[in-house]
Scaffold this active site. Structure first.
Site, PDB file in Angstrom:
ATOM      1  CG  ASP A 112      -2.078  -0.884   1.145  1.00  0.00           C
ATOM      2  OD1 ASP A 112      -2.166  -1.611   0.133  1.00  0.00           O
ATOM      3  OD2 ASP A 112      -2.907  -0.888   2.063  1.00  0.00           O
ATOM      4  CE1 TYR A 113       1.362   3.341   4.974  1.00  0.00           C
ATOM      5  CE2 TYR A 113       1.423   0.934   4.969  1.00  0.00           C
ATOM      6  CZ  TYR A 113       0.949   2.121   5.512  1.00  0.00           C
ATOM      7  OH  TYR A 113       0.069   2.094   6.560  1.00  0.00           O
TER       8      TYR A 113
END
Lengths: 421, 416
Positions: free
Chosen positions: B174-175
């Site tokens: 996600d990051y």
């Protein structure tokens, strides 16, 4: 250039890229979006032309790392530490929108090529500096490597097995985060310059991006005083301390199954897993009777239940291969399963193939094409483009120094002899 | 306050959990206005994720949600309700950018997909982010970053050779995804500024995140070599690893990148004789005898505290840093220098430390966190009246018919 050039998001911009290592991805992404990016190497070639190598031929022109993170850029060699080289660099800055660099803080200032020098040449210039800790502050001159940076933000502490040293991701990540941040910072500054004419210095800290993946690890400490401890991939429930196993061995590797309860969508997913196990006569009665909403509620359950369920699930996964658990379990039966993929699994992935993900880029000197990871997003109006493979050492010297800067062939020869280009 | 970079840019955020909300934060920290479209009936998973301020779990007290959402406004709309969708339309017409991260097809089902929006607002920039993208056999695959980290190969190459893989914690990919999205959004804004044209940005988080793993994938496709996990070793350096220190679960990272650093390292640990031993003379030698080398290093590190080692090695010019624990991060002198943690009062949680999403500081228009994360539906009145110009009566009708949600349907439940 083909006429589709107009349809690139960043086609008006020229970026000079002095970065090394993973930070090179920043210029690469801007090139994908249509910016013209000139990678500047020191004469003889960049130290980032590292392994792995094409057909294991240890040759700077065959670095797969270099290829991956410099696709679409032009390449020149230039010694910016010497007067003639500086002069040429200043000439390039006059034409550029932004300069990306990842030297030790202060290095460019020492060469009189820091932000304050560059803005005298061109007030609207943007200098994006990517460094381990930022340009100023007590750690700014720390010696660092990708691993030591990864350790600065508690994320490394949160990864790995209990009882042994925390572990990183064996392919270094901190530089890549820094490079991506550099690209975002550069575009933010370009937007501002387009509105106001004002350039600025963008100061990227790789430490700060290494903090980013922490999810709630820092807050668990800051808010609740609970220190997260690495569990080798098990799911940790902070309120009870229970560890739920979610990684399971199978016949040819490992899979993750989000065996959880309490809330949807986990309750249904876990119930579907039990149904599949039941069909294959691998679900004992107690498991069939287990109420996923109440008996496997993370906030009330005990460790014993988690371990008991984990063991029986692995007995089942051990009878299957990764691909079957993924296709039959995740895709067909909608159980929350993910294979622990290897680089081979990724290369053979059906979804990537079906979305035409892989992009062929021609390498003239190999008389063929190499397959690359495809566009990082699909943009309907300005699709990402890979205009060329990564540059060879000094490949565009004649084009850029000669045609664009108007340096005569004789002068170019002299510069080459003096090892400036 | 100076005019910020993205002042005047407006985002209608249908996206939830991590990827989309983190993406818009780059804009929010530089002046854009972000309205989160939430609902009491379908809570953002982060709102029920610990930790909770004061250990009192409520819909407005999760700092997991707080961390990912400062600087934003929140409205509560039921998108299942036709009148809720009317409000959503108003917000879309107000916005420059729409972000969403539902399973592919969800926004389309509600008549809020890109094609629907484009017809009424051709210059909209619309970001759709999903696990595996539109089209293809795995398009419907629902999941979190916890799933994608495995698909992308990061788990397989994390941990020890003699053990199971140890997945990178949490929702790692996600990051990664969020950074590529932010870059694409700003680039699309720039294109729209020049041409007046909007567009659709469609992301498969799986495809995006593979760019952080590209060379090993090429190594397989070209050289038939499958990358394996190898603890903390590196082909480029030795010693290179995480070594045990005095105390409980204290560790230090050390990376000796060349022969000169090796000599400096030997001096720093007061064993200059080590530098002369031929089995450790070059990187190739040190790699060949790495087990023995690591034992020697550990024997030294074990006797000392991590920050002591860090300062000794830094003095000697050898890359080293403590493996920071959460408490160390809050005390980190460098982060303090950059004012990384920003203390702000939250109406329910009290004073909390918020973190910027941008890891960069612009010299003239620096990042700013000026407001805490929003409570659910906190800005209904502000957004509907001031941003959209609706009357009190109209708003009251939406509340009465339930299309503006005001209460949880049942008891609040902690998910993690």
């Amino acid at each position: 250039m083909d006429n589709s050039e107009a349809q690139s998001a960043l086609s008006p911009y020229l970026i000079l890229d002095l970065t090394e290592g993973g930070c090179m991805i920043g210029g690469r992404l801007l090139a994908d979006l249509g910016a013209r990016v000139i990678k500047i190497e020191s004469p003889g070639g960049s130290p980032s032309r590292i392994g792995p190598y094409y057909k294991d031929d240890i040759n700077p022109e065959k670095s797969l790392f270099w290829w991956a993170y410099n696709t679409g850029k032009s390449g020149i060699t230039l010694d910016i530490t010497r007067p003639e080289g500086k002069e040429i660099f200043r000439d390039l800055v006059l034409r550029a929108d932004a300069v990306l660099e990842s030297f030790e803080p202060g290095y460019l200032d020492g060469l009189k090529l820091g932000y304050n020098n560059l803005r005298e040449i061109k007030p609207g210039i943007i200098l994006t500096s990517i460094s381990p800790f930022g340009q100023n502050g007590p750690k700014s001159l720390y010696r660092a490597s990708d691993l030591t940076i990864w350790a600065t933000g508690a994320y490394l502490f949160a990864c790995g097995n209990p009882g042994r040293a925390p572990t990183w991701i064996s392919f270094p990540q901190a530089g890549l985060f820094g490079g991506a941040e550099g690209a975002i910072g550069t575009m933010t500054a370009i937007w501002h310059r387009n509105n106001t004419g004002e350039g600025q210095h963008v100061d990227v800290s790789m430490q700060e991006s290494a903090l980013s993946p922490n999810l709630n690890v820092l807050q668990m400490w800051g808010v609740s005083g609970v220190e997260f401890h690495r569990l080798g991939g098990a799911l940790y429930v902070p309120s009870t301390g229970v560890q739920q196993p979610i990684y399971f061995r199978c016949r040819d590797g490992y899979v993750m199954i989000l065996v959880q309860g309490g809330n949807e969508p986990f309750i249904s997913s876990s119930a579907r897993l039990v149904k599949w196990m039941e069909e294959e006569k691998m679900a004992p009665d107690w498991l069939i009777r287990l109420n996923w909403q109440t008996d496997y509620d993370a906030t009330t359950m005990g460790q014993q239940t988690a371990d008991r369920v984990g063991k029986i699930v692995e007995r089942f996964t051990l009878t299957k291969q990764k691909a079957e658990l993924y296709r039959e379990g995740a895709i067909k039966r909608k159980i929350m399963i993910a294979p622990v993929s290897t680089t081979r699994d990724i290369s053979e992935d059906l979804q990537l193939e079906s979305r035409n993900y892989w992009e062929k880029v021609h390498h003239d000197e190999l008389d063929g094409s190499i397959i690359y990871c495809g566009p990082f997003v699909k943009m309907s109006e300005t699709p990402l483009k890979y205009r060329s493979r990564a540059p060879m050492i000094g490949e565009h010297n004649d084009e850029i120094f000669g045609h664009e800067l108007g340096i005569s062939p004789a002068q170019i020869d002299t510069l080459k002899q003096k090892d400036i280009i | 306050m100076n005019e910020q970079v993205f002042s005047g840019i407006k985002v209608a955020e249908f996206a939830w959990v991590i990827v989309g909300p983190s993406t818009s934060r780059y804009l929010a920290e530089h002046g854009a206005t972000i309205v989160k479209i939430e609902s009491h009936k379908r809570l953002d998973t982060l709102r029920s994720t610990s930790p909770f301020a004061g250990n009192r779990p409520t819909v407005d007290s999760s700092m997991a949600f707080g961390r990912h959402n400062p600087n934003k406004y929140s409205v509560s709309i039921d998108l299942q309700h036709p009148n809720g969708r009317k409000l959503a339309w108003k917000l879309i017409q107000w916005a420059d950018i729409v972000t969403e991260s539902f399973s592919p097809g969800t926004m389309e089902k509600w008549g809020l997909g890109y094609e629907d929006v484009r017809k009424l607002k051709p210059d909209i920039i619309y970001l759709s982010s999903s696990m595996q993208g539109r089209g293809g056999p795995h398009s419907g695959y629902a999941g979190y970053g916890m799933n994608a980290v495995n698909l992308c190969g990061f788990t397989e190459v994390s941990g020890w050779k003699d053990m199971r893989p140890a997945a990178p914690h949490g929702a790692y990919t996600d990051y990664i995804s969020t950074r590529f999205d932010a870059l694409a959004l700003i680039s699309a804004l720039d294109y729209r500024r020049r041409t007046g044209k909007g567009q659709w940005i469609e992301q498969s988080q799986f495809e995006t995140s593979l760019h952080f793993f590209a060379p090993p994938i090429m190594d397989y496709q070209i050289n038939d070599r499958i990358m394996e996990r190898d603890g903390n070793r590196s082909p480029e350096a030795a010693p290179h690893g995480v070594f045990p220190c005095k105390g409980d679960d204290n560790w230090i990272t050390i990376a000796v990148l060349d022969d000169e650093q090796w000599c400096n390292f030997c001096d720093a640990i007061s064993q200059p004789g080590l530098a002369k031993r031929k089995e450790f003379a070059t990187l190739a030698d040190r790699k060949r005898n790495e087990d023995e080398l690591e034992k020697l290093v550990s024997d030294w590190t074990k006797r000392l505290m991590p920050d002591d080692i860090e300062s000794r090695l830094q003095e000697a010019g050898v890359p080293s840093h403590i493996v920071a624990r959460p408490r160390d991060v809050y005390e980190d002198i460098q982060l303090k220098e950059r004012a990384y943690f920003v203390p702000i009062d939250h109406p329910v949680m009290g004073k909390q430390s918020f973190e910027p999403q941008s890891s960069f500081i612009l010299s003239k228009t620096p990042r700013q966190i000026s407001r805490p994360s929003p409570c659910l539906g906190e800005h209904n009145e502000l957004v509907f009246k001031k941003f959209l110009g609706m009357s009190d009566e109209e708003i009251a009708e939406h509340i009465a018919d339930g299309s503006i949600t005001t209460e949880l349907p049942g008891q609040f439940k902690v998910s993690m």
